[in-house]
Structure formats: C-alpha cells, structure tokens
Design an enzyme around this catalytic site. Sequence first.
Site, mmCIF file in Angstrom:
data_model
loop_
_atom_site.group_PDB
_atom_site.id
_atom_site.type_symbol
_atom_site.label_atom_id
_atom_site.label_comp_id
_atom_site.label_asym_id
_atom_site.label_seq_id
_atom_site.Cartn_x
_atom_site.Cartn_y
_atom_site.Cartn_z
ATOM 1 N N HIS A 181 34.177 44.664 41.964
ATOM 2 C CA HIS A 181 35.583 44.527 42.757
ATOM 3 C C HIS A 181 35.978 45.147 43.844
ATOM 4 C CE1 HIS A 181 38.906 41.494 42.785
ATOM 5 N NE2 HIS A 181 39.572 42.678 43.118
ATOM 6 N N GLU A 182 36.373 46.607 43.238
ATOM 7 C CA GLU A 182 37.027 47.411 44.192
ATOM 8 C C GLU A 182 35.989 47.800 45.382
ATOM 9 O OE1 GLU A 182 40.051 47.443 43.988
ATOM 10 O OE2 GLU A 182 40.498 46.745 42.131
ATOM 11 N N HIS A 192 41.268 38.487 48.123
ATOM 12 C CA HIS A 192 40.743 37.723 47.092
ATOM 13 C C HIS A 192 39.992 36.546 47.456
ATOM 14 C CE1 HIS A 192 43.528 41.036 44.807
ATOM 15 N NE2 HIS A 192 42.204 41.226 44.587
ATOM 16 N N CYS A 193 39.099 36.431 46.354
ATOM 17 C CA CYS A 193 38.396 34.968 46.587
ATOM 18 C C CYS A 193 38.954 33.959 45.606
ATOM 19 C CB CYS A 193 36.898 35.251 46.195
ATOM 20 S SG CYS A 193 35.933 33.905 46.287
ATOM 21 N N CYS A 198 33.836 34.201 40.908
ATOM 22 C CA CYS A 198 33.282 35.164 42.043
ATOM 23 C C CYS A 198 33.963 36.587 41.589
ATOM 24 C CB CYS A 198 33.715 35.038 43.149
ATOM 25 S SG CYS A 198 33.327 36.018 44.439
ATOM 26 N N CYS A 217 30.150 35.272 45.203
ATOM 27 C CA CYS A 217 29.959 33.708 45.145
ATOM 28 C C CYS A 217 29.362 33.385 46.573
ATOM 29 C CB CYS A 217 31.077 33.074 45.312
ATOM 30 S SG CYS A 217 32.268 33.172 46.601
ATOM 31 N N CYS A 220 31.363 34.773 49.593
ATOM 32 C CA CYS A 220 31.421 36.251 49.704
ATOM 33 C C CYS A 220 30.197 36.876 50.187
ATOM 34 C CB CYS A 220 32.047 36.800 48.513
ATOM 35 S SG CYS A 220 33.719 36.331 47.985
HETATM 36 ZN ZN LIG Z 1 41.461 43.093 44.251
HETATM 37 ZN ZN LIG Z 2 34.095 34.983 46.275
#
Ligand SMILES: [Zn+2]
Ligand SMILES: [Zn+2]
Length: 233
Positions: A181-182, A192-193, A198, A217, A220
């Site tokens: 994520h980071e 953010h999604c 995701c 996802c 992304c």
């Molecule tokens: Zn974040």
């Molecule tokens: Zn996403």
Amino acid sequence: MLRFQNGKDFLNKQTLTLPINQFRYGQIIFPCHLGIISIGNVSTSMLNKLRFYLDQTFDSFFFDIQFIEDTKLHPDTFELKVKEEHNLLNKSSEKVLLQPTNKFYEIIVDKKFKYNFDIGLGLTNLPIYSSSNENLLFLFGEAHIKHMCAIVSTHNLIDLFNLEDFKLKKIERRIYKEAVHEIGHLILDCGHCLNDYCVMRFSKNIKEIDRKSIYLCEKCKLKLEKVRARDNF
Ligand SMILES: [Zn+2]
Ligand SMILES: [Zn+2]
C-alpha cells in the site's frame, strides 16, 4: 492507519540535494532501486516473501530490492518527541510510547543516499504517530512522497484480543499489504482507492486490512500502466 501524506516537509532541518539525472522533482524514473530497512526488532524471515509480493504487484518496477537489517533508532533521539498514549486500537489500558514518523524518515533518507536507493521503505516494530499531523496516532504506515520513502509499523497489526491473530501468517500478510500500500502511494502518487478489495483502499483497522486483497484493482493497475508508459519500460 494508512494516511497519505503529501507536500509537507518533515525534514526541514535537512536540505536534500537530489541527483538531477535520476530524479524529476518529487518523481522517480522507473524501474528503480528499492531499499527495505528494518528499524528496531523486526523479524527478517518474511523479507523474501515481501519481495515476492512487491514484484508481483509492481511487476518490473524495481530492478533491485535490497534489505538493510538491524538499524536502530539512535539512543540519544529515542526519547525525543515521543508521545505517551493509551492504545485505543488494542483496547489496552497501558500507555505506549509512540515515535514520530520523521525520525524514521531521517534514517531511511540517510540509507537511501548511502546505498543509492531511489525508494526507501522502513519496517519497524515501534508504534508510530504522524509528524505532519500529530492527531494521527497509532498509524499502520505512512508515505512521504517528496523524499520517496515510507514507513510501516507492525505494532498495531497484531490484535492482542484475538487468539486467531497469533497465527504468524495472518500477521505477515497484513504487513505485506501495508508495505505494498505505501509503495503504491510512492509509485502512483495518488490517494486512496474506493474499491473494497484493492490494496490501495484506506484501512482504519485490522479488520479492514484483512478484508482487502494484496493486489491492485483494475483501475489502479491502469494507473500503474500509465507510469510504465510514461517511463517507457
Ligand atoms: Zn494510504
Ligand atoms: Zn484500486
């Protein structure tokens, strides 16, 4: 919590000169060199698996992923700016000492220059709070776009009140998701999604981390492909 921080200079005491050829302002040309730095007591047994997930999600974005183990916070700075707080996430009555994220960024930036990393990811067992917003306590992780580094704290990824949680695989999986994520923030330079599954979804607690997948996802993934097209690889 995975807060996305951007545009703030936490390292204002340090002036960092970035090599012109390698960096556009706040932007890296991919593929690049990623360094993963363990700070404090972090089990290093999971590092190869983490490399696997990073490679799987960001296929060919890193020509090398290198690990730097056993880095410590300097004893002289350990007590500086710590916050003593009740850990509401873990419903514990005991107070814990939280470290500001900029302490970790300083270490990571230092290693980035020493080892020629383009991106630095720190992993720590210490609880952290955000230096850019001191109300953000007990973060899971945070990314610093300008300095191309991120920190993930394993401290709150273990739910002490759920015995199931002592299964190492479950905890490790959360760490992989938070790390992906980071790094996603640093590569995609986005927020953010909203897709529940995701990995770029914001998670406010462990349950939400468990619910999302470790993958991007389709939306992304498209953003990732745009970066690939931009850097022509
Ligand atoms: Zn974040
Ligand atoms: Zn996403």
